[in-house]
Design a protein around this motif. Structure first.
Motif, PDB file in Angstrom:
ATOM      1  N   PRO A  54       9.883   0.211   5.702  1.00  0.00           N
ATOM      2  CA  PRO A  54       9.605   0.653   7.081  1.00  0.00           C
ATOM      3  C   PRO A  54       8.113   0.841   7.369  1.00  0.00           C
ATOM      4  CG  PRO A  54      11.472   1.862   6.196  1.00  0.00           C
ATOM      5  CD  PRO A  54      10.892   1.075   5.067  1.00  0.00           C
ATOM      6  N   VAL A  55       7.337   1.276   6.364  1.00  0.00           N
ATOM      7  CA  VAL A  55       5.895   1.403   6.562  1.00  0.00           C
ATOM      8  C   VAL A  55       5.286   0.027   6.851  1.00  0.00           C
ATOM      9  CG1 VAL A  55       3.702   1.917   5.406  1.00  0.00           C
ATOM     10  CG2 VAL A  55       5.607   3.523   5.234  1.00  0.00           C
ATOM     11  N   GLY A  56       5.728  -0.985   6.103  1.00  0.00           N
ATOM     12  CA  GLY A  56       5.245  -2.342   6.360  1.00  0.00           C
ATOM     13  C   GLY A  56       5.576  -2.804   7.770  1.00  0.00           C
ATOM     14  N   ILE A  57       6.783  -2.490   8.227  1.00  0.00           N
ATOM     15  CA  ILE A  57       7.173  -2.862   9.591  1.00  0.00           C
ATOM     16  C   ILE A  57       6.283  -2.161  10.604  1.00  0.00           C
ATOM     17  CG2 ILE A  57       9.027  -2.768  11.293  1.00  0.00           C
ATOM     18  CD1 ILE A  57      11.007  -2.934   8.964  1.00  0.00           C
ATOM     19  N   LEU A  58       6.003  -0.871  10.381  1.00  0.00           N
ATOM     20  CA  LEU A  58       5.153  -0.119  11.308  1.00  0.00           C
ATOM     21  C   LEU A  58       3.733  -0.679  11.352  1.00  0.00           C
ATOM     22  CD1 LEU A  58       6.294   3.559  10.602  1.00  0.00           C
ATOM     23  CD2 LEU A  58       6.759   2.177  12.637  1.00  0.00           C
ATOM     24  N   VAL A  59       3.207  -1.089  10.196  1.00  0.00           N
ATOM     25  CA  VAL A  59       1.861  -1.677  10.165  1.00  0.00           C
ATOM     26  C   VAL A  59       1.844  -2.985  10.946  1.00  0.00           C
ATOM     27  CG1 VAL A  59       0.101  -2.687   8.670  1.00  0.00           C
ATOM     28  CG2 VAL A  59       1.218  -0.560   8.000  1.00  0.00           C
TER      29      VAL A  59
ATOM     30  N   VAL B  47       4.308  -4.828  -7.239  1.00  0.00           N
ATOM     31  CA  VAL B  47       5.107  -4.365  -6.094  1.00  0.00           C
ATOM     32  C   VAL B  47       6.568  -4.748  -6.362  1.00  0.00           C
ATOM     33  CG1 VAL B  47       5.347  -4.420  -3.578  1.00  0.00           C
ATOM     34  CG2 VAL B  47       3.109  -4.816  -4.619  1.00  0.00           C
ATOM     35  N   TRP B  48       7.276  -3.858  -7.059  1.00  0.00           N
ATOM     36  CA  TRP B  48       8.641  -4.181  -7.469  1.00  0.00           C
ATOM     37  C   TRP B  48       9.666  -3.320  -6.736  1.00  0.00           C
ATOM     38  CZ3 TRP B  48       8.359  -8.622  -9.490  1.00  0.00           C
ATOM     39  CH2 TRP B  48       7.305  -8.972 -10.329  1.00  0.00           C
ATOM     40  N   PRO B  49      10.871  -3.851  -6.546  1.00  0.00           N
ATOM     41  CA  PRO B  49      11.920  -3.085  -5.848  1.00  0.00           C
ATOM     42  C   PRO B  49      12.341  -1.857  -6.651  1.00  0.00           C
ATOM     43  CG  PRO B  49      12.480  -5.429  -5.992  1.00  0.00           C
ATOM     44  CD  PRO B  49      11.321  -5.200  -6.902  1.00  0.00           C
ATOM     45  N   SER B  50      13.059  -0.964  -5.994  1.00  0.00           N
ATOM     46  CA  SER B  50      13.641   0.197  -6.676  1.00  0.00           C
ATOM     47  C   SER B  50      14.676  -0.273  -7.687  1.00  0.00           C
ATOM     48  CB  SER B  50      14.292   1.129  -5.656  1.00  0.00           C
ATOM     49  OG  SER B  50      13.341   1.610  -4.727  1.00  0.00           O
ATOM     50  N   ALA B  51      15.026   0.613  -8.614  1.00  0.00           N
ATOM     51  CA  ALA B  51      15.909   0.235  -9.721  1.00  0.00           C
ATOM     52  C   ALA B  51      17.241  -0.323  -9.229  1.00  0.00           C
ATOM     53  CB  ALA B  51      16.135   1.445 -10.624  1.00  0.00           C
ATOM     54  N   TRP B  52      17.788   0.288  -8.165  1.00  0.00           N
ATOM     55  CA  TRP B  52      19.108  -0.154  -7.701  1.00  0.00           C
ATOM     56  C   TRP B  52      19.085  -1.559  -7.104  1.00  0.00           C
ATOM     57  CZ3 TRP B  52      19.787  -1.525  -2.622  1.00  0.00           C
ATOM     58  CH2 TRP B  52      18.823  -1.077  -1.698  1.00  0.00           C
ATOM     59  N   ALA B  53      17.889  -2.060  -6.729  1.00  0.00           N
ATOM     60  CA  ALA B  53      17.775  -3.393  -6.134  1.00  0.00           C
ATOM     61  C   ALA B  53      16.927  -4.324  -6.982  1.00  0.00           C
ATOM     62  CB  ALA B  53      17.193  -3.292  -4.731  1.00  0.00           C
TER      63      ALA B  53
ATOM     64  N   VAL C 184       0.843  -1.203   0.000  1.00  0.00           N
ATOM     65  CA  VAL C 184       0.000   0.000   0.000  1.00  0.00           C
ATOM     66  C   VAL C 184       0.874   1.247   0.000  1.00  0.00           C
ATOM     67  CG1 VAL C 184      -1.667   1.327   1.347  1.00  0.00           C
ATOM     68  CG2 VAL C 184      -1.981  -1.130   1.066  1.00  0.00           C
ATOM     69  N   GLY C 185       1.961   1.206   0.763  1.00  0.00           N
ATOM     70  CA  GLY C 185       2.869   2.342   0.773  1.00  0.00           C
ATOM     71  C   GLY C 185       3.446   2.628  -0.604  1.00  0.00           C
ATOM     72  N   LEU C 186       3.760   1.568  -1.347  1.00  0.00           N
ATOM     73  CA  LEU C 186       4.344   1.735  -2.679  1.00  0.00           C
ATOM     74  C   LEU C 186       3.293   2.137  -3.711  1.00  0.00           C
ATOM     75  CD1 LEU C 186       7.098   1.162  -4.295  1.00  0.00           C
ATOM     76  CD2 LEU C 186       5.952  -0.952  -4.988  1.00  0.00           C
ATOM     77  N   LYS C 187       2.174   1.399  -3.761  1.00  0.00           N
ATOM     78  CA  LYS C 187       1.200   1.576  -4.836  1.00  0.00           C
ATOM     79  C   LYS C 187       0.201   2.703  -4.571  1.00  0.00           C
ATOM     80  CE  LYS C 187       0.887  -0.844  -7.890  1.00  0.00           C
ATOM     81  NZ  LYS C 187       1.485  -0.795  -9.235  1.00  0.00           N
ATOM     82  N   THR C 188      -0.221   2.871  -3.326  1.00  0.00           N
ATOM     83  CA  THR C 188      -1.253   3.863  -3.013  1.00  0.00           C
ATOM     84  C   THR C 188      -0.657   5.185  -2.566  1.00  0.00           C
ATOM     85  OG1 THR C 188      -2.740   2.071  -2.353  1.00  0.00           O
ATOM     86  CG2 THR C 188      -3.326   4.303  -1.647  1.00  0.00           C
ATOM     87  N   LEU C 189       0.356   5.124  -1.711  1.00  0.00           N
ATOM     88  CA  LEU C 189       0.947   6.353  -1.178  1.00  0.00           C
ATOM     89  C   LEU C 189       2.078   6.883  -2.051  1.00  0.00           C
ATOM     90  CD1 LEU C 189       1.061   5.420   2.628  1.00  0.00           C
ATOM     91  CD2 LEU C 189      -0.749   6.584   1.338  1.00  0.00           C
ATOM     92  N   GLY C 190       2.523   6.088  -3.019  1.00  0.00           N
ATOM     93  CA  GLY C 190       3.556   6.541  -3.934  1.00  0.00           C
ATOM     94  C   GLY C 190       4.946   6.595  -3.326  1.00  0.00           C
TER      95      GLY C 190
END
Length: 620
Positions: free
Chosen positions: A390-395, A446-452, A376-382
């Motif tokens: 870290p957002v996933g850990i907090l949830v 839900v894909w990693p950033s380019a560097w990873a 959700v942090g990646l797709k909805t919150l951008g």
């Protein structure tokens, strides 16, 4: 009004077969303390064997004779399983019996697929009950009326068996206090075997009686075991009348939930279960468990932090693993990444189970919350991957903080069942909150950033986070907090006497374990590129327990080792055979019989035997 009345009566009919299954599960658990996860598989087997016997023997013994013969046949199979497998491990920790029944479930599922094929098998209508009657202007099947009459009849027969026979008195006594029954000289082996046979007979009878209502299929075992567990907990462990009452409550909630509360229909039953556990942990008609008269006697190996030699070996192993992408292809790297993620997930559960003696049947909730939080942090919150994790850990931490506050107010099996209830609540929300979670379609992309984004780089990221997480859990285990947690595990009364606050310490441990499980879930979301409700399903929670138990519940590193072995075997077997569950189940059963303390536990026992200085110490 007539429609609602018919809906109510339909719920009563569904309560019949549910009561048969749940009563058998309640009786088995009440006496043997085995959480028989294979109970749903025997229910499914009753349906399949019932279909075969009706098809081939109905002319000779009739429809009802075939139903009873099917239940007796499955009861005989269950008796053999108990005598050949469970009887060998009754002295092992009770969770290993759960592991064994999980292996039996996997074996039965694939055997059913091998024998009867993948198609659903709908049985014939029951003779004399093929039509429907007019009930306040609504058609109602006559077979459902038969089921409504049958449930109280079975309840009465069970009541007479338990109240008017010597065997029944012994069963009721064992339900309340097994130690006293053993002290009176009762042969517990045969008592357990007879109880197990009766429980399996009831489950199989319930499955066979469902044939005119629904086809035999390969998903009915997991569905019914979930509902049966809920019924047993709400009604009260070992209470057959309580099971009957709870079966009616659960069936009526299922019947009316979709009409009255369509938005929360799936979660409604588990909300009721959670409320009952919080208000009355031993169920509506159950009784509080008798305190054990003796110490458990479980052998626990003396835990020590790594010495200099151990740190060198750990650093060497980490270096070897880090070099894997230099010699392996992308497929093997992805497999290794998944293994690392599940090693962290299992280590977080092992921290609760081995360190605190807290058995969680719903640990996948925090794995799933971490996955959804990151997605959700990646797709909805951008957000980017760096912030979404870290957002996933907090949830996950938030979920553990809320759920754990209620769970630590209970102990033993009631704690485990409440964790299951909360996990199913989380799963139900993920399944139905389609605007945020996508429902059963999940969240994709839900894909990693380019560097990873390349497999080697994501592997190194996962290795750093997983190894760091496991190392941090080990540090916490040997910290003053970890010693407080283990003191509560070994003797709550003594620990509280010296000033250790049980609820605070266990709550903190619950939150810590949930946070690391959420980290594993967030990494898993980016590895797979998607998130689905299955990430927090019951099967995922059970797999976590399997990993920990295979490694060794009395060891610090058992969870990680068990996860590496189980996940690697799962992936390899799935890629080489269509009957992966059969192979995995057989391997699990073999390992449980050969290594009842887990693989790492067996190694520690061997090492201790060779070095007498490393003595075993008993739980106080």
């Amino acid at each position: 009004m007539s429609f609602y009345f018919v809906q109510f009566v339909t719920g009563l009919a569904s309560a019949c077969s549910l009561f048969l299954v749940a009563s058998g599960l309640s009786i088995i658990f009440g006496v043997t303390r085995v959480v028989n996860f294979a109970h749903g598989a025997f229910y499914m087997l009753g349906a399949y064997i019932g279909y075969t016997l009706i098809d081939r023997l109905s002319g000779a013994v009739g429809f009802w004779g075939a139903i009873v013969l099917a239940a007796l046949a499955v009861a005989a199979i269950g008796t053999l399983v108990e005598m050949a497998l469970l009887r060998r491990i009754y002295n092992a920790p009770e969770l290993f019996q759960l592991l064994a029944t999980f292996g039996v479930t996997l074996v039965i599922e694939d055997l059913a697929l091998l024998i009867w094929g993948p198609s659903d098998l709908l049985g014939p209508r029951a003779p004399g009950f093929k039509g429907a009657i007019d009930l306040f202007g609504q058609p109602f099947p006559t077979y459902d009326l038969l089921l409504i009459v049958l449930a109280p009849l079975v309840l009465a027969l069970i009541w007479l068996l338990f109240r008017r026979t010597t065997w029944g008195v012994l069963v009721r006594a064992a339900t309340q206090d097994r130690e006293m029954v053993a002290a009176l000289g009762v042969n517990q082996k045969w008592l357990f075997t007879s109880v197990f046979a009766l429980g399996i007979f009831l489950a199989a009878l319930g499955g066979a009686l469902e044939l005119p209502r629904q086809p035999a299929n390969h998903t009915m075992d997991l569905q019914v075991i979930t509902e049966a567990l809920v019924v047993v907990v709400i009604g009260g462990l070992g209470s057959v009348p309580g099971t009957f009452l709870a079966a009616i409550i659960v069936s009526e909630l299922n019947a009316f939930g979709i009409l009255v509360f369509p938005k929360i229909s799936i979660v409604l039953v588990f909300l009721v279960m959670a409320i009952v556990l919080v208000v009355r942990p031993w169920g509506l008609l159950g009784r509080a468990e008798a305190a054990a008269r003796t110490a458990s006697g479980a052998l626990i190996f003396r835990w020590r932090p790594f010495g200099a030699r151990g740190r060198v070996l750990a650093l060497f192993a980490l270096t070897v693993v880090a070099l894997l992408p230099l010699v392996a292809g992308n497929y093997l790297i992805d497999v290794a990444t998944e293994v690392l993620i599940f090693m962290l997930y299992a280590a977080s559960l092992n921290f609760l189970l081995a360190g605190g003696g807290l058995v969680s049947f719903g640990h996948a909730a925090y794995f799933g919350l971490g996955s959804y939080g990151a997605a959700v942090g990646l797709k909805t919150l951008g957000l980017g991957m760096e912030t979404a994790i870290p957002v996933g850990i907090l949830v996950g931490l938030a979920g553990a903080l809320v759920f754990g506050w209620f769970c630590v107010r209970l102990s033993g099996v009631y704690f485990a069942m409440l964790t299951l209830a909360f996990a199913q609540i989380a799963w139900s929300i993920a399944y139905q909150w389609t605007d945020v979670t996508g429902g059963d379609n999940g969240i994709i992309g839900v894909w990693p950033s380019a560097w990873a984004s390349s497999p080697p780089r994501f592997f190194w990221l996962t290795l750093a986070l997983s190894a760091g997480g496991i190392a941090l859990l080990r540090v916490i285990t040997f910290s003053p907090f970890g010693y407080e947690l283990r003191a509560l595990r070994d003797s709550t009364l003594r620990a509280e006497t010296i000033g250790v606050e049980r609820r605070r310490v266990q709550w903190m441990a619950f939150v810590i374990a949930g946070g690391f499980a959420a980290l594993a879930g967030a990494l898993y979301a980016f590895l797979k590129g998607s998130v689905f409700p299955d990430n927090m399903s019951i099967s995922m929670s059970i797999e976590g327990l399997v990993m920990v138990l295979l490694g060794g519940v009395d060891t610090v590193s058992g969870g990680g080792v068990g996860a590496a072995i189980y996940r690697s075997l799962s992936i390899w077997v799935i890629s080489h055979t269509d009957y992966s569950k059969l192979v995995l189940g057989a391997l699990i059963i073999l390992l449980v019989v050969l290594f009842p303390k887990g693989l790492v536990g067996a190694f520690e026992a061997w090492r201790s035997a060779r070095a007498p200085v490393r003595l075993l110490e008993k739980n106080p």
